[in-house]
Each structure stands twice: as structure tokens, then as C-alpha cells.
Design a protein around this motif. Structure first.
Motif, PDB file in Angstrom:
ATOM      1  N   LEU A   1      62.652  48.340  33.814  1.00  0.00           N
ATOM      2  CA  LEU A   1      62.040  49.206  34.819  1.00  0.00           C
ATOM      3  C   LEU A   1      61.471  50.468  34.174  1.00  0.00           C
ATOM      4  CD1 LEU A   1      64.696  48.964  37.683  1.00  0.00           C
ATOM      5  CD2 LEU A   1      62.492  47.789  37.539  1.00  0.00           C
ATOM      6  N   MET A   2      62.203  51.023  33.238  1.00  0.00           N
ATOM      7  CA  MET A   2      61.748  52.250  32.586  1.00  0.00           C
ATOM      8  C   MET A   2      60.613  51.969  31.604  1.00  0.00           C
ATOM      9  SD  MET A   2      65.486  53.979  32.012  1.00  0.00           S
ATOM     10  CE  MET A   2      66.627  53.963  33.401  1.00  0.00           C
ATOM     11  N   GLU A   3      60.681  50.836  30.944  1.00  0.00           N
ATOM     12  CA  GLU A   3      59.600  50.478  30.031  1.00  0.00           C
ATOM     13  C   GLU A   3      58.296  50.276  30.799  1.00  0.00           C
ATOM     14  OE1 GLU A   3      59.669  50.520  26.845  1.00  0.00           O
ATOM     15  OE2 GLU A   3      61.819  50.959  26.687  1.00  0.00           O
ATOM     16  N   ALA A   4      58.376  49.655  31.968  1.00  0.00           N
ATOM     17  CA  ALA A   4      57.172  49.470  32.781  1.00  0.00           C
ATOM     18  C   ALA A   4      56.621  50.805  33.244  1.00  0.00           C
ATOM     19  CB  ALA A   4      57.501  48.582  33.979  1.00  0.00           C
ATOM     20  N   ALA A   5      57.515  51.742  33.590  1.00  0.00           N
ATOM     21  CA  ALA A   5      57.055  53.064  34.015  1.00  0.00           C
ATOM     22  C   ALA A   5      56.415  53.809  32.856  1.00  0.00           C
ATOM     23  CB  ALA A   5      58.232  53.864  34.581  1.00  0.00           C
ATOM     24  N   LYS A   6      56.949  53.657  31.657  1.00  0.00           N
ATOM     25  CA  LYS A   6      56.366  54.317  30.491  1.00  0.00           C
ATOM     26  C   LYS A   6      54.972  53.775  30.204  1.00  0.00           C
ATOM     27  CE  LYS A   6      60.699  55.453  28.127  1.00  0.00           C
ATOM     28  NZ  LYS A   6      61.546  55.198  26.921  1.00  0.00           N
ATOM     29  N   MET A   7      54.796  52.468  30.404  1.00  0.00           N
ATOM     30  CA  MET A   7      53.474  51.875  30.182  1.00  0.00           C
ATOM     31  C   MET A   7      52.462  52.403  31.192  1.00  0.00           C
ATOM     32  SD  MET A   7      54.457  47.916  29.313  1.00  0.00           S
ATOM     33  CE  MET A   7      52.729  47.494  29.123  1.00  0.00           C
ATOM     34  N   ASP A   8      52.938  52.828  32.367  1.00  0.00           N
ATOM     35  CA  ASP A   8      52.048  53.414  33.371  1.00  0.00           C
ATOM     36  C   ASP A   8      51.843  54.902  33.163  1.00  0.00           C
ATOM     37  OD1 ASP A   8      51.732  50.969  34.564  1.00  0.00           O
ATOM     38  OD2 ASP A   8      53.354  51.280  36.033  1.00  0.00           O
ATOM     39  N   GLY A   9      52.431  55.452  32.107  1.00  0.00           N
ATOM     40  CA  GLY A   9      52.220  56.852  31.782  1.00  0.00           C
ATOM     41  C   GLY A   9      53.259  57.805  32.343  1.00  0.00           C
ATOM     42  N   ALA A  10      54.373  57.304  32.861  1.00  0.00           N
ATOM     43  CA  ALA A  10      55.408  58.175  33.431  1.00  0.00           C
ATOM     44  C   ALA A  10      56.220  58.816  32.318  1.00  0.00           C
ATOM     45  CB  ALA A  10      56.330  57.378  34.356  1.00  0.00           C
ATOM     46  N   GLY A  11      56.564  60.093  32.509  1.00  0.00           N
ATOM     47  CA  GLY A  11      57.387  60.797  31.545  1.00  0.00           C
ATOM     48  C   GLY A  11      58.868  60.625  31.839  1.00  0.00           C
ATOM     49  N   THR A  12      59.692  61.307  31.036  1.00  0.00           N
ATOM     50  CA  THR A  12      61.142  61.154  31.158  1.00  0.00           C
ATOM     51  C   THR A  12      61.648  61.628  32.514  1.00  0.00           C
ATOM     52  OG1 THR A  12      61.383  61.462  28.763  1.00  0.00           O
ATOM     53  CG2 THR A  12      63.352  61.754  30.133  1.00  0.00           C
ATOM     54  N   LEU A  13      61.231  62.817  32.935  1.00  0.00           N
ATOM     55  CA  LEU A  13      61.703  63.353  34.207  1.00  0.00           C
ATOM     56  C   LEU A  13      61.166  62.558  35.393  1.00  0.00           C
ATOM     57  CD1 LEU A  13      61.541  67.220  33.636  1.00  0.00           C
ATOM     58  CD2 LEU A  13      63.558  65.734  33.674  1.00  0.00           C
ATOM     59  N   ARG A  14      59.936  62.100  35.290  1.00  0.00           N
ATOM     60  CA  ARG A  14      59.372  61.305  36.383  1.00  0.00           C
ATOM     61  C   ARG A  14      60.117  59.989  36.526  1.00  0.00           C
ATOM     62  NH1 ARG A  14      53.020  59.411  37.074  1.00  0.00           N
ATOM     63  NH2 ARG A  14      53.286  58.396  39.133  1.00  0.00           N
ATOM     64  N   ILE A  15      60.464  59.373  35.414  1.00  0.00           N
ATOM     65  CA  ILE A  15      61.247  58.138  35.458  1.00  0.00           C
ATOM     66  C   ILE A  15      62.597  58.393  36.115  1.00  0.00           C
ATOM     67  CG2 ILE A  15      62.446  56.438  34.035  1.00  0.00           C
ATOM     68  CD1 ILE A  15      60.149  56.626  32.045  1.00  0.00           C
ATOM     69  N   PHE A  16      63.198  59.537  35.777  1.00  0.00           N
ATOM     70  CA  PHE A  16      64.512  59.853  36.342  1.00  0.00           C
ATOM     71  C   PHE A  16      64.437  60.044  37.849  1.00  0.00           C
ATOM     72  CE2 PHE A  16      67.485  63.177  37.735  1.00  0.00           C
ATOM     73  CZ  PHE A  16      68.688  62.522  37.494  1.00  0.00           C
ATOM     74  N   PHE A  17      63.463  60.841  38.308  1.00  0.00           N
ATOM     75  CA  PHE A  17      63.401  61.178  39.732  1.00  0.00           C
ATOM     76  C   PHE A  17      62.847  60.054  40.590  1.00  0.00           C
ATOM     77  CE2 PHE A  17      63.530  65.538  37.993  1.00  0.00           C
ATOM     78  CZ  PHE A  17      64.565  66.045  38.765  1.00  0.00           C
ATOM     79  N   GLN A  18      61.929  59.240  40.049  1.00  0.00           N
ATOM     80  CA  GLN A  18      61.283  58.225  40.871  1.00  0.00           C
ATOM     81  C   GLN A  18      61.869  56.817  40.708  1.00  0.00           C
ATOM     82  OE1 GLN A  18      57.039  58.326  40.378  1.00  0.00           O
ATOM     83  NE2 GLN A  18      56.842  60.400  41.197  1.00  0.00           N
ATOM     84  N   ILE A  19      62.589  56.561  39.628  1.00  0.00           N
ATOM     85  CA  ILE A  19      63.126  55.222  39.396  1.00  0.00           C
ATOM     86  C   ILE A  19      64.658  55.232  39.361  1.00  0.00           C
ATOM     87  CG2 ILE A  19      63.244  53.309  37.747  1.00  0.00           C
ATOM     88  CD1 ILE A  19      60.402  53.900  36.975  1.00  0.00           C
ATOM     89  N   VAL A  20      65.221  56.094  38.521  1.00  0.00           N
ATOM     90  CA  VAL A  20      66.674  56.089  38.342  1.00  0.00           C
ATOM     91  C   VAL A  20      67.387  56.661  39.559  1.00  0.00           C
ATOM     92  CG1 VAL A  20      68.563  56.956  36.923  1.00  0.00           C
ATOM     93  CG2 VAL A  20      66.445  56.197  35.841  1.00  0.00           C
ATOM     94  N   LEU A  21      66.930  57.821  40.017  1.00  0.00           N
ATOM     95  CA  LEU A  21      67.632  58.508  41.105  1.00  0.00           C
ATOM     96  C   LEU A  21      67.700  57.695  42.399  1.00  0.00           C
ATOM     97  CD1 LEU A  21      69.103  61.192  41.224  1.00  0.00           C
ATOM     98  CD2 LEU A  21      67.063  62.220  42.209  1.00  0.00           C
ATOM     99  N   PRO A  22      66.619  57.024  42.822  1.00  0.00           N
ATOM    100  CA  PRO A  22      66.741  56.217  44.050  1.00  0.00           C
ATOM    101  C   PRO A  22      67.746  55.072  43.943  1.00  0.00           C
ATOM    102  CG  PRO A  22      64.433  56.653  43.566  1.00  0.00           C
ATOM    103  CD  PRO A  22      65.202  57.098  42.374  1.00  0.00           C
ATOM    104  N   LEU A  23      68.033  54.623  42.725  1.00  0.00           N
ATOM    105  CA  LEU A  23      69.000  53.544  42.539  1.00  0.00           C
ATOM    106  C   LEU A  23      70.432  54.057  42.433  1.00  0.00           C
ATOM    107  CD1 LEU A  23      67.029  51.404  39.915  1.00  0.00           C
ATOM    108  CD2 LEU A  23      67.216  51.002  42.368  1.00  0.00           C
ATOM    109  N   CYS A  24      70.603  55.359  42.456  1.00  0.00           N
ATOM    110  CA  CYS A  24      71.918  55.959  42.213  1.00  0.00           C
ATOM    111  C   CYS A  24      72.583  56.476  43.487  1.00  0.00           C
ATOM    112  CB  CYS A  24      71.797  57.103  41.208  1.00  0.00           C
ATOM    113  SG  CYS A  24      71.365  56.586  39.538  1.00  0.00           S
ATOM    114  N   LYS A  25      72.197  55.967  44.634  1.00  0.00           N
ATOM    115  CA  LYS A  25      72.806  56.450  45.873  1.00  0.00           C
ATOM    116  C   LYS A  25      74.323  56.247  45.905  1.00  0.00           C
ATOM    117  CE  LYS A  25      68.647  55.975  48.733  1.00  0.00           C
ATOM    118  NZ  LYS A  25      68.048  55.292  49.913  1.00  0.00           N
ATOM    119  N   PRO A  26      74.842  55.067  45.526  1.00  0.00           N
ATOM    120  CA  PRO A  26      76.312  54.932  45.491  1.00  0.00           C
ATOM    121  C   PRO A  26      76.961  55.903  44.509  1.00  0.00           C
ATOM    122  CG  PRO A  26      75.268  52.783  45.450  1.00  0.00           C
ATOM    123  CD  PRO A  26      74.177  53.785  45.238  1.00  0.00           C
ATOM    124  N   LEU A  27      76.331  56.096  43.359  1.00  0.00           N
ATOM    125  CA  LEU A  27      76.866  57.030  42.369  1.00  0.00           C
ATOM    126  C   LEU A  27      76.872  58.455  42.907  1.00  0.00           C
ATOM    127  CD1 LEU A  27      77.747  57.862  39.494  1.00  0.00           C
ATOM    128  CD2 LEU A  27      75.320  57.931  38.886  1.00  0.00           C
TER     129      LEU A  27
END
Length: 304
Positions: A197-223
Motif C-alpha cells: 500500500l505504501m509502495e503504491a502511494a510512493k509511486m503516486d508521489g505521496a510523501g511520508t506524512l501523506r502516507i501516514f495520514f491518508q493510508i496508515v491512520l485510517p487503518l489504525c482505528k482499533p489501535l
């Protein structure tokens, strides 16, 4: 045409379905007597353990709503002779209980936001980012969990004194702005998120913080639910450090306020139980609201 269906070791004939095919007859699973006995034993054990765990809460409620005569009586009263709000009126009329509750709410809210944010960012860094010395730094963070909290209080006291924040809310908030266990929990949860998921976001030009807020964070609701609940429980019930860091009675939190309900020669146990009941209600409500995410977050983090 009828079709034979075997059930409970015998044979039975199932009538044809409405569309001409055979009607579905569910197979009945045989349950042995040993399995039924084991299930009943587990159920009885769970009920017994639950009653034992709930009895202190029940006793607290009973004393909080009992008149003073029942509290000091030598007779065992397992139920209030008269339901009364006398103990609650005592704590609100004679002590700044509302102020203490507000102080606990403000401190716990700020600490929770800071702690959860830091833990998530640090867990994401340790789980998905590559930097020199990552393993050593992570082990160093984990090693702080073996240090007793009382040992750190001397260093924390010197720190808040030199920063000039001693006696204020910030003296309680800043030392609690991160948690080694929370970082570990976040790292264990985020490391299970697929790297694709993160590799695909990087290929689309997403940076580290954007990956965190738009990909990682939405998947971390239980956490997030687990971190919020654990942080709120710890900070809401924290007693030792706020007692050291706060010196104005108008800034005290509920756990410190419970201490001041004890007199020099005695204690009003009805008022103490009333204030204790008020102090645990937010935690109980929050746990019931986030119970599903709490269990799911612990399970997915590998914590047993």
C-alpha cells in the motif's frame, strides 16, 4: 424423487423442494455428555468470576447511596435501607469536587491527544521507516519500561522546576506526553499493514506524512481506540505524580481529592465512595463504548 439424508446416525427421507430438487435438511451435530459438562462448567466459572469482579463495584454503589447510619452500623447491610444523595451533597457542598473533576478532564484530554499522537508517529517510524540505529533506539525505548516510575520522579521534578512550570497543569502533562508501551503497541500494529500500500502511494508521489495520514491512520482505528483507552485510564487514575507536581488545591485532580476526604481522626466513607463512583464512571462508559475496538486492537497487535 425422495433423497435419503442421514441424521444422528440414522437415515431419513427428505421431501422434494418446491423447485423439484431435494429440500435441505441440516445435519445435527452430536454433542457428547463430556462436552456439555465442560461447557456448563466454563459458563458457571465465568459467572462466578464475573460476580467476584463486580462485587467491589456493587459495594461502592451501595455505600455511596446509603445514609451515614448504615455506613457506620455494625450490621452488614448489603442493600441501602434508604436510598439517599446525602453523600453526593456532602462532597459538592464541602469540597471543590466539580473543580477537581474539571481538572482531571482537562489534564487527561490534553495528555491523551499528545500521547496518542506521539505514539502513533513513533510507532509508524519504527515500523515502516528505515534509519540508522532504528533497532538500537527501539530497544532503548523498550528498556525504559523496566525502570520503576518512582525512580523517574526525581528527574521529572528537577525538569519541571527548571522549566518553571512546577505547580501548573503543564508539570503533569509534559512528562506524560509519550509512552514506551504505547510506542511498542503502535509499532506492532502498524508493522502488519502491507508495505505494498505504501509502495503504491510512493509511486503516486505521496510523501511520508501523506502516507501516514491518508493510508496508515485510517487503518489504525482499533489501535487508536486501545491507545486512547489505556492513556485515559492511566492518566485519569494517576495519583503520585500529580500529588508532587501540583501544590494548589484548586488544581488538584480527583485521585488527590479522594485523599483530602480523609480527616485527621476519621474518614467519611460514604462521601469517599460517592466521589470514587463519580471518578470511575467516565472510564466505564468509555470502555463500554470502545470495547469492540479495544479487543480488536489488542488482538491485531499481537498482545495476549
Amino acid at each position: 424423487m425422495a433423497h435419503p439424508v442421514t441424521a444422528r446416525g440414522g437415515s431419513a427421507t427428505a421431501p422434494d423442494g418446491g423447485d423439484g430438487g431435494p429440500a435441505f435438511v441440516p445435519r445435527v451435530k452430536n454433542v457428547s455428555r463430556a462436552q456439555r459438562t465442560s461447557s456448563i462448567a466454563r459458563l458457571v466459572t465465568a459467572i462466578a468470576v464475573g460476580l467476584v469482579m463486580m462485587f467491589p463495584l456493587y459495594w461502592m454503589i451501595t455505600i455511596a447511596f446509603s445514609p451515614s447510619s448504615d455506613v457506620v452500623s455494625r450490621d452488614l447491610n448489603i442493600w441501602p435501607s434508604t436510598w439517599t444523595l446525602e453523600n453526593f451533597r456532602t462532597i459538592f457542598d464541602n469540597f471543590p469536587a466539580a473543580t477537581w473533576f474539571g481538572n482531571s478532564l482537562v489534564i487527561t484530554s490534553i495528555v491523551t491527544v499528545l500521547t496518542v499522537s506521539v505514539n502513533l508517529l513513533a510507532g509508524y517510524a519504527f515500523a515502516k521507516l528505515d534509519f540508522k540505529g532504528k533497532g538500537a533506539v527501539f530497544l532503548l525505548v523498550l528498556s525504559t519500561m523496566m525502570v520503576p516510575v518512582q525512580v523517574l520522579m526525581v528527574a521529572q521534578f528537577r525538569l519541571v522546576t527548571e522549566l518553571g512550570i512546577y505547580g501548573t497543569f503543564w508539570a503533569v502533562i509534559f512528562p506524560s506526553a509519550a509512552s514506551a508501551f504505547g510506542i511498542f503497541l503502535a509499532r506492532q500494529f502498524i508493522i502488519a499493514i502491507p508495505d505494498e500500500l505504501m509502495e503504491a502511494a510512493k509511486m503516486d508521489g505521496a510523501g511520508t506524512l501523506r502516507i501516514f495520514f491518508q493510508i496508515v491512520l485510517p487503518l489504525c482505528k482499533p489501535l487508536i481506540a486501545v491507545l486512547v483507552l489505556l492513556t485515559v485510564m492511566y492518566q485519569w487514575n494517576d495519583f503520585a505524580w500529580p500529588l508532587i507536581a501540583l501544590k494548589d488545591s484548586q488544581l488538584f485532580t480527583l485521585p488527590i481529592g479522594l485523599l483530602y476526604l480523609r480527616g485527621q481522626y476519621g474518614a467519611d466513607y460514604g462521601a469517599i465512595m460517592a466521589l470514587a463512583l463519580i471518578s470511575i464512571l467516565p472510564i466505564v462508559v468509555m470502555f463500554l463504548a470502545f470495547q469492540k475496538y479495544f479487543v480488536q486492537g489488542l488482538a491485531r497487535s499481537g498482545i495476549r
